[in-house]
Write a protein that holds these residues in place. Structure first.
Motif, short mmCIF file in Angstrom:
data_model
loop_
_atom_site.label_atom_id
_atom_site.label_comp_id
_atom_site.label_asym_id
_atom_site.label_seq_id
_atom_site.Cartn_x
_atom_site.Cartn_y
_atom_site.Cartn_z
N GLN A 1 0.82 -1.19 0.00
CA GLN A 1 0.00 0.00 0.00
C GLN A 1 0.86 1.25 0.00
OE1 GLN A 1 -3.02 0.84 -0.36
NE2 GLN A 1 -4.26 -0.99 -0.10
N ASN B 1 -2.79 3.26 -9.33
CA ASN B 1 -3.23 2.39 -8.24
C ASN B 1 -3.55 3.15 -6.96
OD1 ASN B 1 -0.59 1.09 -9.74
ND2 ASN B 1 -2.26 -0.41 -9.54
N TYR B 2 -2.88 4.28 -6.77
CA TYR B 2 -2.97 4.98 -5.50
C TYR B 2 -3.28 6.45 -5.72
CZ TYR B 2 -0.51 0.73 -4.29
OH TYR B 2 -0.15 -0.59 -4.15
N GLN C 1 0.48 5.38 0.75
CA GLN C 1 -0.37 6.49 1.21
C GLN C 1 0.14 7.80 0.60
OE1 GLN C 1 0.64 4.08 3.79
NE2 GLN C 1 -1.28 3.18 3.11
N SER D 1 4.26 7.57 1.14
CA SER D 1 4.92 6.61 2.02
C SER D 1 6.07 5.92 1.30
CB SER D 1 3.91 5.58 2.55
OG SER D 1 3.24 4.94 1.48
#
Length: 121
Positions: A1, A109-110, A3, A25
């Motif tokens: 993941q 994706n983020y 952020q 991140s």
């Protein structure tokens, strides 16, 4: 993941400047594409500045906006100069796995939560 947290939006008069920041991140090195998108009310989200294998800009912001990275701080920036009322939008930071960049938001994706930029005439 991954952020992503944007900051730096606000209200400015036409001709002014703002600098957006996106704290990540991870994924700020050149092995992954990161970019800035924006979405105005009633319009689709559009890519405006992408940085991965190379750096590219949409015609609408070329020469006025500059995307940059500080890998030590895991932060992506967007320096916006000579702002116009048509730049008013919610601005989003995005990242994808892989260093090829795409203009379509579907490849990312983020996403960050967005930061509002309002330019008055």
């Amino acid at each position: 993941q991954v952020q992503l947290v944007e900051s730096g939006g606000g209200s400015v008069q036409a001709g002014g400047s703002l600098r957006l920041s996106c704290a990540a991140s991870r994924y700020t090195d050149s092995s992954n594409c990161m970019g800035w998108f924006r979405q105005a009310p009633g319009k689709e989200r559009e890519g405006i500045a992408l940085s991965g294998a190379k750096t590219v800009y949409a015609d609408s912001v070329k020469g006025r906006f500059t995307i940059s990275k500080d890998n030590a701080k895991n932060t992506l920036y967007l320096q916006m100069d000579s702002l116009k009322p048509e730049d008013t939008a919610m601005y989003y930071c995005a990242a994808r796995v892989g260093y090829f960049c795409y203009w379509s938001s579907t490849h990312y994706n983020y996403w960050g939560q967005g930061t509002q930029v309002t330019v008055s005439s």
